[in-house]
Design a protein around this motif. Structure first.
Motif, PDB file in Angstrom:
ATOM      1  N   UNK A 207     -12.970   4.683  -9.643  1.00 35.83           N
ATOM      2  CA  UNK A 207     -12.000   5.569 -10.293  1.00 35.83           C
ATOM      3  C   UNK A 207     -11.435   4.885 -11.530  1.00 35.83           C
ATOM      4  N   UNK A 208     -10.895   3.713 -11.358  1.00 36.13           N
ATOM      5  CA  UNK A 208     -10.447   2.904 -12.499  1.00 36.13           C
ATOM      6  C   UNK A 208     -11.641   2.055 -12.913  1.00 36.13           C
ATOM      7  N   UNK A 209     -12.560   2.690 -13.592  1.00 38.75           N
ATOM      8  CA  UNK A 209     -13.894   2.127 -13.788  1.00 38.75           C
ATOM      9  C   UNK A 209     -13.894   0.833 -14.587  1.00 38.75           C
ATOM     10  N   UNK A 210     -12.985   0.697 -15.556  1.00 39.07           N
ATOM     11  CA  UNK A 210     -13.017  -0.484 -16.411  1.00 39.07           C
ATOM     12  C   UNK A 210     -12.495  -1.739 -15.723  1.00 39.07           C
ATOM     13  N   UNK A 299     -24.292   2.920 -12.971  1.00 41.45           N
ATOM     14  CA  UNK A 299     -25.319   2.435 -13.891  1.00 41.45           C
ATOM     15  C   UNK A 299     -24.687   1.769 -15.114  1.00 41.45           C
ATOM     16  N   UNK A 300     -23.609   2.359 -15.634  1.00 42.49           N
ATOM     17  CA  UNK A 300     -22.938   1.774 -16.799  1.00 42.49           C
ATOM     18  C   UNK A 300     -22.369   0.403 -16.448  1.00 42.49           C
ATOM     19  N   UNK A 301     -21.752   0.291 -15.278  1.00 45.44           N
ATOM     20  CA  UNK A 301     -21.174  -0.989 -14.861  1.00 45.44           C
ATOM     21  C   UNK A 301     -22.253  -2.051 -14.710  1.00 45.44           C
ATOM     22  N   UNK A 302     -23.360  -1.697 -14.065  1.00 41.61           N
ATOM     23  CA  UNK A 302     -24.466  -2.646 -13.902  1.00 41.61           C
ATOM     24  C   UNK A 302     -25.038  -3.035 -15.261  1.00 41.61           C
ATOM     25  N   UNK A 303     -25.213  -2.049 -16.128  1.00 39.45           N
ATOM     26  CA  UNK A 303     -25.756  -2.311 -17.461  1.00 39.45           C
ATOM     27  C   UNK A 303     -24.870  -3.279 -18.241  1.00 39.45           C
ATOM     28  N   UNK A 304     -23.565  -3.076 -18.169  1.00 36.97           N
ATOM     29  CA  UNK A 304     -22.645  -3.956 -18.887  1.00 36.97           C
ATOM     30  C   UNK A 304     -22.718  -5.392 -18.363  1.00 36.97           C
ATOM     31  N   UNK A 315     -29.542  -4.919 -24.650  1.00 39.76           N
ATOM     32  CA  UNK A 315     -29.408  -3.591 -25.249  1.00 39.76           C
ATOM     33  C   UNK A 315     -28.289  -3.519 -26.280  1.00 39.76           C
ATOM     34  N   UNK A 316     -27.778  -4.644 -26.671  1.00 42.71           N
ATOM     35  CA  UNK A 316     -26.741  -4.644 -27.695  1.00 42.71           C
ATOM     36  C   UNK A 316     -25.492  -3.908 -27.255  1.00 42.71           C
ATOM     37  N   UNK A 317     -25.090  -2.912 -28.032  1.00 40.79           N
ATOM     38  CA  UNK A 317     -23.857  -2.174 -27.782  1.00 40.79           C
ATOM     39  C   UNK A 317     -24.075  -0.885 -26.992  1.00 40.79           C
ATOM     40  N   UNK A 322     -21.919   3.782 -24.109  1.00 41.68           N
ATOM     41  CA  UNK A 322     -21.972   4.649 -22.929  1.00 41.68           C
ATOM     42  C   UNK A 322     -20.629   4.668 -22.209  1.00 41.68           C
ATOM     43  N   UNK A 323     -19.978   3.508 -22.119  1.00 40.42           N
ATOM     44  CA  UNK A 323     -18.673   3.434 -21.459  1.00 40.42           C
ATOM     45  C   UNK A 323     -17.630   4.253 -22.218  1.00 40.42           C
ATOM     46  N   UNK A 324     -17.682   4.210 -23.548  1.00 36.61           N
ATOM     47  CA  UNK A 324     -16.729   4.985 -24.345  1.00 36.61           C
ATOM     48  C   UNK A 324     -16.946   6.483 -24.162  1.00 36.61           C
ATOM     49  N   UNK A 325     -18.203   6.900 -24.144  1.00 41.10           N
ATOM     50  CA  UNK A 325     -18.486   8.318 -23.946  1.00 41.10           C
ATOM     51  C   UNK A 325     -18.082   8.768 -22.544  1.00 41.10           C
ATOM     52  N   UNK A 326     -18.290   7.901 -21.561  1.00 36.29           N
ATOM     53  CA  UNK A 326     -17.857   8.219 -20.204  1.00 36.29           C
ATOM     54  C   UNK A 326     -16.333   8.355 -20.165  1.00 36.29           C
ATOM     55  N   UNK A 327     -15.642   7.449 -20.824  1.00 33.17           N
ATOM     56  CA  UNK A 327     -14.187   7.523 -20.867  1.00 33.17           C
ATOM     57  C   UNK A 327     -13.693   8.807 -21.507  1.00 33.17           C
ATOM     58  N   UNK A 328     -14.396   9.254 -22.548  1.00 35.17           N
ATOM     59  CA  UNK A 328     -14.006  10.495 -23.214  1.00 35.17           C
ATOM     60  C   UNK A 328     -14.292  11.711 -22.335  1.00 35.17           C
ATOM     61  N   UNK A 329     -15.538  11.822 -21.861  1.00 34.64           N
ATOM     62  CA  UNK A 329     -15.962  13.031 -21.154  1.00 34.64           C
ATOM     63  C   UNK A 329     -15.381  13.120 -19.750  1.00 34.64           C
ATOM     64  N   UNK A 330     -15.398  12.009 -19.026  1.00 37.44           N
ATOM     65  CA  UNK A 330     -14.964  12.031 -17.627  1.00 37.44           C
ATOM     66  C   UNK A 330     -13.518  11.555 -17.493  1.00 37.44           C
ATOM     67  N   UNK A 331     -13.200  10.420 -18.117  1.00 40.91           N
ATOM     68  CA  UNK A 331     -11.866   9.852 -17.965  1.00 40.91           C
ATOM     69  C   UNK A 331     -10.766  10.651 -18.631  1.00 40.91           C
TER      70      UNK A 331
END
Length: 453
Positions: A207-210, A299-304, A315-317, A322-331
């Motif tokens: 839930x508090x993904x970051x 998947x985002x957490x594992x990727x990071x 994979x660079x940035x 992906x985390x920023x887009x997740x924060x916008x769309x879902x968070x």
């Protein structure tokens, strides 16, 4: 002659109830004046007056509405009122809530000069309170946290009056009020007061993904022993305490007793719980959305972490984007704008039911590895439908009760309202042995119903 059916007139409010509603309306007017007044002193006065009038008026109305009448769950006229039956008042309320979240998320950031856009007057009206609690000026998130906590406390008071006949509901409501005020408001503020990282001990990954992102973990660990404890707390609660507690108590230990999202849904969202869609199509959308969201944040957490271990050479940035887009769309959009803004239209658990990754995680544990179930005594069911009506997660509880089948659903948050609303004592929340968990009532079951019908 063709019979005609007319809607019965709604009962009128007593003069005392009208007076308390007028007090609430006065508080809302004072809030508008706080937004518009250019004088800092008057802004603060209007704001605190607004909070006092809205809170006091709501609590007084709740006492008159529920405390002065016999205890028990009342469903009278829920679907006939414009405020709770998707009428005009409900749509206006939804638009106001949605607009507030849009402004909060995207138009109220600090411009670098202490200006917070449309909410600037309200933010600075809380500067004194913020200095007292956090030793720093208020910002838009402190304003939001104050409003959020006050909503849970005030509407929690309403729930305590309304469900005062149920010991379970009294304790559960008191629990969400306690965790929101203490763990999600006072403690994070005091941490900032003592120059420590702001941390919410009642929210965990996913839930508090970051909280389990490499950047957050590294930043916290650099703050000494307390920061290391925060990392330890988050990891243990996510991967050890959550499975253990869910095994014994189901997901209700979190979704209905601790979580701030659930706390708001169970208090401020209580007038709208009957609006949840009970259709099979809604259930299909629930499955299509909530589990992919859990998979995405995993998947985002594992990727990071993989990228962090390889010094961003893989994979660079990509992970950060992906985390920023997740924060916008879902968070932001899903959990806030839709999840709370649509309370008066779609019900109070839209986010918990369709989007929350923590609910998905807990739901999988509850369905497949938990001792929790809601047992049913089908022989006592009179098919009144009260249980299905109050289920905010869209479960058609009546169908299970009629068949004498236990309710073991991943989506059930264990709020217990179905049991509280049942006039016959058909439903019971249990933490029994896993053996025979899916066994129905011996008094009546599905085959018997088919024969009788």
């Amino acid at each position: 002659m063709t019979p005609t059916f007319t809607t019965p007139p709604l009962p009128t409010s007593s003069p005392a109830e009208k007076l308390t509603l007028a007090v609430v309306a006065g508080g809302l007017l004072a809030l508008l004046l706080a937004l518009a007044d250019a004088d800092p002193g008057r802004q603060r006065t209007w704001l605190y007056l607004a909070l006092g009038l809205v809170s006091g008026g709501t609590l007084a109305w709740s006492w008159l509405k529920f405390g002065q009448h016999p205890a028990g769950v009342q469903h009278n006229n829920l679907w006939l009122r414009a405020s709770t039956g998707r009428g005009g008042i409900a749509w206006v309320t939804g638009l106001v809530l949605t607009g507030f979240y849009v402004v909060l998320y995207w138009y109220s950031g600090d411009n670098g000069q202490g200006n917070f856009g449309p909410l600037n007057n309200l933010v600075h009206g809380l500067d004194g309170f913020s200095q007292l609690l956090r030793a720093r000026p208020a910002d838009q998130w402190f304003l939001y946290g104050t409003f959020y906590t006050l909503a849970i406390l005030v509407m929690g008071g309403r729930a305590l009056w309304k469900y005062r006949h149920s010991r379970y509901q009294l304790i559960r409501t008191g629990s969400v009020m306690f965790f929101q005020l203490g763990f999600a408001f006072i403690i994070p503020g005091l941490l900032q007061f003592f120059q420590q990282p702001e941390y919410y001990f009642s929210y965990f990954w996913p839930l508090k993904y970051d909280y389990l992102f490499p950047g957050t973990v590294t930043s916290l660990a650099q703050n000494g022993g307390l920061g290391v404890f925060m990392v330890f707390w988050g990891a243990v609660m996510s991967f050890l305490a959550t499975p253990v507690l869910t095994y014994f108590y189901g997901k209700r230990w979190y979704c209905s007793w601790v979580c701030g999202c659930g706390g708001l849904a169970e208090t401020a969202g209580d007038p709208y719980r009957q609006l949840s869609d009970k259709s099979r199509a809604a259930w299909r959308w629930e499955v299509r959305l909530i589990y992919p969201i859990l998979a995405i944040i995993t998947a985002i957490t594992v990727l990071l972490w993989v990228n962090f271990a390889m010094n961003s050479s893989l994979l660079g940035e990509v992970g950060n984007v992906a985390a920023k887009w997740y924060g916008f769309a879902i968070g932001a959009v899903f959990s806030g704008v839709i999840g709370v803004g649509f309370y008066p239209i779609l019900g109070s658990r839209v986010w918990c039911r369709f989007g929350c990754p923590m609910a998905a995680y807990l739901g999988l544990l509850q369905k497949h590895f938990s001792r929790f179930r809601i047992s049913t005594n089908g022989g006592q069911c009179i098919s009144c439908g009260n249980c299905s009506n109050v289920c905010e997660m869209g479960i058609d509880v009546k169908q299970y009760a009629q068949r004498g089948e236990p309710i073991i659903r991943a989506s059930c948050v264990g709020c217990g309202m179905c049991s509280t609303a049942c006039p016959r004592g058909v439903l019971n929340l249990e933490n029994g042995p896993r053996d025979g968990r899916y066994q129905g009532s011996p008094l009546i079951h599905a085959d018997s119903l088919r024969i009788l019908s």
